[in-house]
Scaffold this motif. Structure first.
Motif, mmCIF file in Angstrom:
data_model
loop_
_atom_site.group_PDB
_atom_site.id
_atom_site.type_symbol
_atom_site.label_atom_id
_atom_site.label_comp_id
_atom_site.label_asym_id
_atom_site.label_seq_id
_atom_site.Cartn_x
_atom_site.Cartn_y
_atom_site.Cartn_z
ATOM 1 N N ILE A 1 -10.010 11.473 52.380
ATOM 2 C CA ILE A 1 -10.999 12.440 52.877
ATOM 3 C C ILE A 1 -12.238 12.446 51.992
ATOM 4 O O ILE A 1 -13.374 12.351 52.473
ATOM 5 C CB ILE A 1 -10.383 13.855 52.933
ATOM 6 N N SER B 1 -16.413 11.604 52.503
ATOM 7 C CA SER B 1 -17.160 12.856 52.594
ATOM 8 C C SER B 1 -18.566 12.663 52.024
ATOM 9 O O SER B 1 -18.836 11.678 51.333
ATOM 10 C CB SER B 1 -16.430 13.960 51.816
ATOM 11 N N PRO C 1 -8.999 8.073 56.699
ATOM 12 C CA PRO C 1 -9.737 9.262 57.135
ATOM 13 C C PRO C 1 -9.799 9.390 58.651
ATOM 14 O O PRO C 1 -9.785 8.401 59.383
ATOM 15 C CB PRO C 1 -11.130 9.032 56.555
ATOM 16 N N PHE D 1 -12.290 11.134 61.523
ATOM 17 C CA PHE D 1 -13.622 11.704 61.718
ATOM 18 C C PHE D 1 -13.660 12.578 62.970
ATOM 19 O O PHE D 1 -12.944 12.319 63.951
ATOM 20 C CB PHE D 1 -14.658 10.594 61.839
ATOM 21 N N ALA E 1 -15.658 13.582 57.893
ATOM 22 C CA ALA E 1 -14.218 13.392 57.694
ATOM 23 C C ALA E 1 -13.532 14.744 57.877
ATOM 24 O O ALA E 1 -13.649 15.634 57.038
ATOM 25 C CB ALA E 1 -13.948 12.843 56.303
ATOM 26 N N ALA F 1 -7.212 13.560 57.225
ATOM 27 C CA ALA F 1 -6.673 12.211 57.032
ATOM 28 C C ALA F 1 -5.238 12.175 57.523
ATOM 29 O O ALA F 1 -4.560 13.212 57.600
ATOM 30 C CB ALA F 1 -6.732 11.802 55.558
ATOM 31 N N SER G 1 -9.609 9.733 65.595
ATOM 32 C CA SER G 1 -11.035 10.026 65.475
ATOM 33 C C SER G 1 -11.704 10.007 66.844
ATOM 34 O O SER G 1 -12.528 10.877 67.162
ATOM 35 C CB SER G 1 -11.707 9.009 64.542
#
Length: 258
Positions: A141, A145, A201, A203, A209, A212, A243
């Protein structure tokens, strides 16, 4: 801020710490109020089930209402809801336990846990919090970031859970850079002796992010070169799928980079 609310939160935090049972005097000293004021705060919290008093010792501990609040948070968390099916698929594909986590201040909160397939007894870790720097989830993460957040986290003294926990900022920075390069992070006996982790990660629709997803298992099995390669690929592919479910398809180039 409302001072009485701040004090109530402080009481709950104190009871969450290393001393799960505390008396009125101890709590009054820690929160910085008089005993009479603490009695009033505790009576209010007790009336709503947030704390309970032990009948033998007279000390207070956390109450059952907090379980309801915690479950409500998990049940309504979008990432957890969308991760349920993908986590099961990843566990089946890799034959490993799967964790999904989010960053909360300096810690990673495990919001979902799928046990390793099979009949081996395993403690359920949903709801557990661990220092971000000791987990593959946290490193995945933080690696993806914004730079301001990474700088802020690295500027504070990292926690150590084992003798293998990485606490040197320059080493952590190198690990985060490596995670950005390969698309996943690795942890080796930093949270629990004998265990390792691999995480990628996830998203959200803003391109940030959001959390995870990762694998946790015995270090000699999870980080065996051949098994690790398959696990890292499966973890990245699952994170990519999650994601997209969260709307991150608008950031396709960034997702494809890992």
């Amino acid at each position: 801020m409302v001072e009485s609310v701040k004090r109530a939160v402080r009481i709950i935090k104190e009871l969450t710490g290393a001393s799960p049972r505390l008396g009125v005097t101890e709590l009054a000293d820690r929160v910085g109020v008089s005993k009479s004021a603490m009695h009033g705060l505790l009576r209010t919290l007790e009336s709503d089930g947030l704390v309970v008093q032990d009948q033998e010792s007279g000390k207070y501990r956390l109450g059952p209402a907090l379980v309801t609040f915690g479950n409500a948070y998990l049940d309504t968390h979008e990432l957890r809801t969308r991760a349920l099916t993908w986590s099961n698929l990843l566990a089946t594909r890799t034959d490993e336990a799967v964790w999904v986590g989010v960053l909360v201040h300096d810690d990673v909160l495990v919001i979902h846990h799928v046990c390793r397939p099979g009949n081996v007894a395993q403690p359920l870790e949903t709801g557990a919090t661990l220092p971000w720097n000791t987990t593959a989830l946290g490193k995945a993460i933080v690696a993806f970031s914004p730079e301001e957040l990474r700088t802020s986290l690295l500027s504070r003294p990292p926690a150590a859970l084992t003798g293998h926990s990485v606490t040197e900022p320059e080493v952590l920075e190198a690990q985060l850079a490596q995670a950005r390069e390969v698309g996943y992070a690795v942890e080796k006996q930093e949270a629990t002796l004998g265990d390792a982790g691999i995480a990628a990660p996830i998203f959200d629709r803003t391109g940030c992010a959001a959390g995870a997803i990762g694998l946790v298992g015995p270090v000699e099995r999870l980080l065996d070169e051949r098994h690790r390669q398959g696990c890292s690929i499966a973890t990245r592919e699952t994170a990519r799928s999650l994601s997209r479910e969260l709307g991150a398809h608008r950031f396709g180039n960034r997702i494809a980079s890992f």
